[in-house]
Scaffold this active site. Structure first.
Site, PDB file in Angstrom:
ATOM      1  N   LYS A  98     -48.370  -4.453 -27.181  1.00  0.00           N
ATOM      2  CA  LYS A  98     -47.845  -3.125 -27.758  1.00  0.00           C
ATOM      3  C   LYS A  98     -49.134  -1.843 -27.797  1.00  0.00           C
ATOM      4  O   LYS A  98     -49.948  -2.206 -28.258  1.00  0.00           O
ATOM      5  CB  LYS A  98     -47.308  -3.229 -29.364  1.00  0.00           C
ATOM      6  CG  LYS A  98     -46.836  -2.037 -30.056  1.00  0.00           C
ATOM      7  CD  LYS A  98     -46.790  -2.125 -31.440  1.00  0.00           C
ATOM      8  CE  LYS A  98     -46.415  -0.757 -32.101  1.00  0.00           C
ATOM      9  NZ  LYS A  98     -46.461  -0.785 -33.583  1.00  0.00           N
ATOM     10  N   GLY A 159     -46.015   4.808 -41.479  1.00  0.00           N
ATOM     11  CA  GLY A 159     -46.362   4.532 -43.093  1.00  0.00           C
ATOM     12  C   GLY A 159     -45.611   5.533 -43.971  1.00  0.00           C
ATOM     13  O   GLY A 159     -46.008   5.493 -45.115  1.00  0.00           O
ATOM     14  N   ALA A 185     -41.694   2.536 -36.832  1.00  0.00           N
ATOM     15  CA  ALA A 185     -42.436   3.635 -37.786  1.00  0.00           C
ATOM     16  C   ALA A 185     -41.501   4.443 -38.297  1.00  0.00           C
ATOM     17  O   ALA A 185     -40.551   4.898 -37.903  1.00  0.00           O
ATOM     18  CB  ALA A 185     -43.638   4.363 -36.969  1.00  0.00           C
ATOM     19  N   GLY A 186     -41.739   4.444 -39.772  1.00  0.00           N
ATOM     20  CA  GLY A 186     -41.182   5.530 -40.404  1.00  0.00           C
ATOM     21  C   GLY A 186     -39.977   4.860 -41.284  1.00  0.00           C
ATOM     22  O   GLY A 186     -39.636   5.708 -42.355  1.00  0.00           O
ATOM     23  N   ASN A 207     -43.171  -2.641 -40.784  1.00  0.00           N
ATOM     24  CA  ASN A 207     -44.241  -3.156 -41.256  1.00  0.00           C
ATOM     25  C   ASN A 207     -44.435  -2.679 -42.653  1.00  0.00           C
ATOM     26  O   ASN A 207     -44.287  -3.340 -43.628  1.00  0.00           O
ATOM     27  CB  ASN A 207     -45.441  -2.709 -40.636  1.00  0.00           C
ATOM     28  CG  ASN A 207     -46.777  -3.483 -40.934  1.00  0.00           C
ATOM     29  OD1 ASN A 207     -47.707  -3.604 -40.048  1.00  0.00           O
ATOM     30  ND2 ASN A 207     -46.797  -4.238 -41.870  1.00  0.00           N
ATOM     31  N   SER A 208     -44.718  -1.485 -42.823  1.00  0.00           N
ATOM     32  CA  SER A 208     -45.098  -0.979 -44.229  1.00  0.00           C
ATOM     33  C   SER A 208     -43.752  -1.085 -45.252  1.00  0.00           C
ATOM     34  O   SER A 208     -44.046  -1.294 -46.484  1.00  0.00           O
ATOM     35  CB  SER A 208     -45.236   0.771 -44.029  1.00  0.00           C
ATOM     36  OG  SER A 208     -46.455   0.824 -43.425  1.00  0.00           O
TER      37      SER A 208
END
Length: 259
Positions: A98, A159, A185-186, A207-208
């Site tokens: 990635k 994040g 993301a987001g 992830n977050s």
């Protein structure tokens, strides 16, 4: 079978999980297991054979059915990303990479020029390249043309939990892409993941949203279910939108008319 094809690899799960930000290693491993994810991304700095307390490679490798996707997080140039990819492949044996190149630590936006250069080099060397990019339809197409296995446009800033702020551009990327489009993301909620899949994304990476949840394993499971539901809805075909009300039953007279 409705599977996700990336390079020569086939996955039944369309949820990809990141491994950063968890409170500890055991919480992360529980979340990975609960998610059912088959592709998991991990930063090169967490491949630490000498410092086992900081190593994720060994524990993740022990989970059956997991393919590791090293990422180049921390790289600020194409040359740094290429070097990181080579080291990661040697350590992990995985052909996946990635590409993450974000030189500004304040906004963490991916550098389009350096990302393109690194992706072009690594795709030419046989890596399964999955670049993290802004939601830029032109860049996404250029990356497809140089041999990337997918493109991974952001939904919003890393994040931030702001969801699918880029949905308009994502629609264009999905429509024009000949390779999988994976939102990265987001995302904050499973509902946003489901919406991304309903739009036609091939997968989502989170992830977050999992790591920062009150119960990461339960949240990972919720995201897994949402991704499946969104994909099923996309395959089923959503009803068209209308600018006005449409009756669900025929407007025929049946009370005041005698037979």
């Amino acid at each position: 079978m409705d599977s996700l094809q990336l390079g020569t690899f086939t996955f039944s799960s369309r949820l990809i999980l990141g491994t950063g930000k968890f409170s500890d290693k055991s919480v992360m491993l529980d979340a990975v297991r609960a998610s059912g994810a088959q592709l998991v991304t991990v930063a090169l700095r967490r491949f630490n054979r000498e410092q086992l307390s900081d190593d994720l490679f060994g524990p993740l490798s022990e989970i059956g059915g997991i393919t590791l996707m090293p990422n180049t997080s921390g790289a600020s140039t194409a040359s740094e990303a290429v070097r990181a990819a080579h080291i990661a492949r040697e350590l992990s044996g995985s052909p996946f990479v990635k590409i993450e190149i974000h030189p500004n630590p304040h906004h963490l936006m991916p550098d389009p020029i350096e990302t393109f250069e690194a992706s072009k080099i690594l795709a030419g060397e046989g890596f399964i390249v999955m670049p993290y990019i802004a939601a830029d339809p032109v860049l996404a197409k250029r990356l497809e043309e140089v041999g990337c296995a997918s493109v991974m446009p952001l939904g919003s800033a890393i994040g931030s939990g702001q969801g699918l702020k880029t949905s308009g551009m994502l629609d264009i990327i999905i429509r024009e892409s000949g390779i999988p489009v994976i939102v990265d993301a987001g995302l904050r909620s499973p509902g946003e993941a489901a919406l991304a899949m309903e739009m036609g994304c091939s997968a989502v990476l989170v992830n977050s949203a999992v790591a920062a949840a009150g119960n990461p394993a339960a949240m990972a499971c919720a995201f897994s279910e949402a991704v499946r539901a969104g994909r099923n809805a996309f395959n089923a075909g959503l009803m068209p939108k209308s600018g006005h009300a449409v009756a669900t039953s025929p407007l025929t007279s049946f009370l005041g008319t005698e037979a």
